[in-house]
Design a protein around this motif. Structure first.
Motif, short mmCIF file in Angstrom:
data_model
loop_
_atom_site.label_atom_id
_atom_site.label_comp_id
_atom_site.label_asym_id
_atom_site.label_seq_id
_atom_site.Cartn_x
_atom_site.Cartn_y
_atom_site.Cartn_z
N SER A 172 0.83 -1.21 0.00
CA SER A 172 0.00 0.00 0.00
C SER A 172 0.87 1.26 0.00
O SER A 172 0.53 2.26 -0.65
CB SER A 172 -0.92 0.00 1.22
N LYS A 175 2.25 1.81 -3.50
CA LYS A 175 1.18 2.32 -4.37
C LYS A 175 0.92 3.80 -4.09
O LYS A 175 0.74 4.60 -5.01
CB LYS A 175 -0.10 1.51 -4.15
N PHE A 179 1.15 6.98 -6.70
CA PHE A 179 0.05 7.91 -6.98
C PHE A 179 0.44 9.34 -6.66
O PHE A 179 0.05 10.28 -7.36
CB PHE A 179 -1.19 7.50 -6.18
N ASP A 184 -1.91 12.08 -8.45
CA ASP A 184 -3.25 11.51 -8.52
C ASP A 184 -3.88 11.64 -7.13
O ASP A 184 -3.75 10.75 -6.28
CB ASP A 184 -3.17 10.05 -8.96
N LYS A 186 -7.09 11.68 -6.08
CA LYS A 186 -8.22 10.80 -5.77
C LYS A 186 -7.75 9.44 -5.30
O LYS A 186 -8.17 8.95 -4.24
CB LYS A 186 -9.11 10.68 -7.01
N ASN A 187 -6.88 8.78 -6.06
CA ASN A 187 -6.40 7.45 -5.68
C ASN A 187 -5.48 7.49 -4.47
O ASN A 187 -5.42 6.53 -3.69
CB ASN A 187 -5.67 6.80 -6.86
N SER A 188 -4.75 8.60 -4.30
CA SER A 188 -3.87 8.73 -3.14
C SER A 188 -4.69 8.77 -1.85
O SER A 188 -4.37 8.08 -0.87
CB SER A 188 -3.02 9.99 -3.25
N ALA A 190 -7.72 7.63 -1.46
CA ALA A 190 -8.49 6.40 -1.29
C ALA A 190 -7.68 5.31 -0.57
O ALA A 190 -8.27 4.43 0.07
CB ALA A 190 -8.94 5.89 -2.66
N LEU A 191 -6.36 5.36 -0.64
CA LEU A 191 -5.53 4.35 0.00
C LEU A 191 -5.36 4.58 1.50
O LEU A 191 -4.92 3.68 2.22
CB LEU A 191 -4.14 4.31 -0.66
N ARG A 198 -5.78 11.27 6.07
CA ARG A 198 -6.33 11.60 4.75
C ARG A 198 -6.51 13.11 4.62
O ARG A 198 -6.21 13.70 3.57
CB ARG A 198 -7.67 10.89 4.55
#
Length: 372
Positions: A172, A175, A179, A184, A186-188, A190-191, A198
């Protein structure tokens, strides 16, 4: 002998006029460093191999022989010099250097696998004045060689480390780093499962932009004292560096550093119509037993084949200086028993300055050499 005109990918023969221009630019930058009190040092191309980089050319050797590698960065060599040969020198010290470096693989922005590295470092101080001096020196060097429309990007490693330290899953984490590199958002987000982390990452993305707007953006954000202190340092640096009208300073707290030794403020210079970065540097620490040393480093500029830089007059004078240095060291050895440790260190320090900057010889010392 076969005449093979092919050379490996990422390497080239510099045979055009740009080679002369790059050589002139390198000399100008080195002259600026020396004028500002930096001592020029030169490190070897080969070092003993340590498992701290996988992007280097390793020289094959026998089983019992130590492995060697071609340097991919001069900064680790400066670390070695400062920690060994210069370990007893009074801090802070200023060093500058130049030389060719090679890498096993190039990047998308820099496919070249051999290029010139020119840099300077201030060693042994954690003062913000050292950051300001090294950044201002880099900016002046770039302007003096004709680079226009410069953008300075300031960041610090501790902002993302605040987020990364809470993620224990390695997959994770990798990833998330990917991102963030791609910006990115949005994807960052989301993890990250924790709401506070967050929110912190989202705030770091929102803080990206001109440093002039930083005060407005930061008022409604909850940050720890360490992050606030780092932001204050970045704001002070931004205000002290005198940029011209066409140049700008931006802040990006989500920038991921590819080098592992930076642990604080990092800066990168970009320029319009120039591929990739034109200069970079940052703060890092070197642990030396119970103490830590702070340094500022590195200005990368130009690409050319260098066979050594010394002015013509200095080349003619170098041999005599080395002979004088040898006699001076011998004189110190003879008189060491009659002097205390502090006086001996002062004389030894003087001999170092004589070797690197012959112009610092005093009239009294010059008469001593003539008498010999």
């Amino acid at each position: 002998m076969d005449n093979n005109s092919l050379i490996p990918e990422g390497f080239k023969d510099h045979v055009d006029f740009n080679t002369n221009v790059e050589h002139e630019y390198k000399n100008k930058i080195i002259d600026i460093f020396i004028t500002n009190g930096f001592n020029l040092v030169k490190a070897p191309l080969l070092e003993f191999y340590k498992k701290n980089s996988d992007n280097v050319f390793i020289i094959e050797s026998k089983k019992k022989e130590p492995r060697l590698y071609l340097r991919d960065d001069i900064t680790p060599q400066i670390i070695r010099i400062a920690s060994s040969r210069f370990k007893n020198k009074i801090r802070p010290i200023k060093l500058c250097y130049y030389g060719e470096v090679t890498r096993k693989k190039g990047s998308m922005l820099r496919p070249e696998r051999q290029f010139l590295q020119v840099g300077s470092e201030i060693i042994g101080t954690d003062s913000i004045l050292a950051d300001i001096e090294i950044i201002s020196l880099a900016y002046k060097s770039l302007k003096d060689i004709g680079i226009k429309n410069i953008t300075l990007e300031l960041t610090s490693k501790i902002f993302l480390e605040e987020v990364f330290s809470k993620i224990k899953d390695l997959k994770s984490l990798n990833k998330l780093k990917t991102f963030i590199k791609l910006k990115d958002i949005k994807n960052s987000l989301a993890l990250i499962k924790n709401k506070d982390h967050r929110l912190l990452l989202k705030c770091l993305f929102n803080l990206t932009g001109s440093y002039k707007d930083l005060d407005k953006k930061i008022n409604n954000i909850k940050l720890t004292n360490s992050l606030k202190s780092e932001i204050d340092i970045i704001k002070k640096i931004s205000k002290k560096v005198n940029f011209k009208n066409n140049d700008q300073i931006i802040i990006d707290f989500t920038e991921i550093d590819n080098k592992n030794y930076h642990d604080g403020i990092k800066f990168t210079f970009f320029a319009k119509d120039v591929r990739g970065e034109v200069a970079s540097g940052g703060r890092y620490k070197i642990k030396r037993k119970a103490s830590e040393e702070y340094r500022r480093h590195r200005i990368n500029a130009g690409r050319s084949r260098i066979d050594g830089y010394l002015g013509t007059s200095v080349c003619k004078y170098a041999r005599r200086v080395r002979e004088r240095n040898y006699h001076f060291q011998r004189h110190i050895t003879k008189t060491r028993k009659r002097t205390d440790r502090r006086q001996w260190r002062r004389r030894n320090e003087t001999s170092f300055r004589i070797f690197h900057t012959p112009g610092l010889l005093t009239n009294r010392e010059s008469e001593r050499w003539r008498c010999r």
